[in-house]
Design an enzyme around this catalytic site. Structure first.
Site, mmCIF file in Angstrom:
data_model
loop_
_atom_site.group_PDB
_atom_site.id
_atom_site.type_symbol
_atom_site.label_atom_id
_atom_site.label_comp_id
_atom_site.label_asym_id
_atom_site.label_seq_id
_atom_site.Cartn_x
_atom_site.Cartn_y
_atom_site.Cartn_z
ATOM 1 C CE LYS A 1 -5.210 -11.121 19.434
ATOM 2 N NZ LYS A 1 -6.059 -10.156 18.722
ATOM 3 C CE1 TYR B 1 -1.244 -37.622 15.931
ATOM 4 C CE2 TYR B 1 -3.047 -39.193 16.002
ATOM 5 C CZ TYR B 1 -1.711 -38.887 16.200
ATOM 6 O OH TYR B 1 -0.850 -39.852 16.638
#
Length: 117
Positions: A98, A53
């Site tokens: 966002k 990861y």
């Protein structure tokens, strides 16, 4: 199927529909779930038997620093395809947020899921 998850990964990229919004990198927050068979790594305790990861996060940050997207949908698809093709995930779910882009809105974004072909 087992899941590797990466939560609240902060990355920098150029993102937005108006051209001016893509002039400087913005912070985007990612939640990623990667479907994978972890049975071998559970027994071996070896990074070679799973998805690294750390390498996934490094690769995502690298590619997004070099990219520009108009839509969060395109960015999410880019990340999904990268994980499926480069890291061998069996499935991937990506949530792109966002933050703080509109007054009175914590974040906007999308969540998409793709399966390996």
């Amino acid at each position: 199927m087992d899941t590797i998850f990466l939560e609240q990964v902060k990355v920098q990229t150029k993102l937005g529909v108006p051209d001016w919004e893509r002039l400087i990198p913005q912070t985007i927050i990612l939640d990623i779930e990667i479907g994978y068979d972890l049975s071998k790594s559970c027994k071996s305790d070896s990074i070679n038997d799973t998805i690294d990861y750390g390498a996934v996060v490094t690769r995502i940050r690298e590619t997004l620093s070099l990219s520009s997207f108009k839509l969060v949908e395109s960015l999410a698809e880019h990340i999904c395809q990268l994980i499926l093709s480069e890291f061998g995930g069996l499935s991937v779910k990506v949530r792109v947020a966002k933050p703080g882009i509109l007054p009175g809105l914590k974040a906007l974004g999308v969540s998409i899921e793709r399966l390996a072909k």
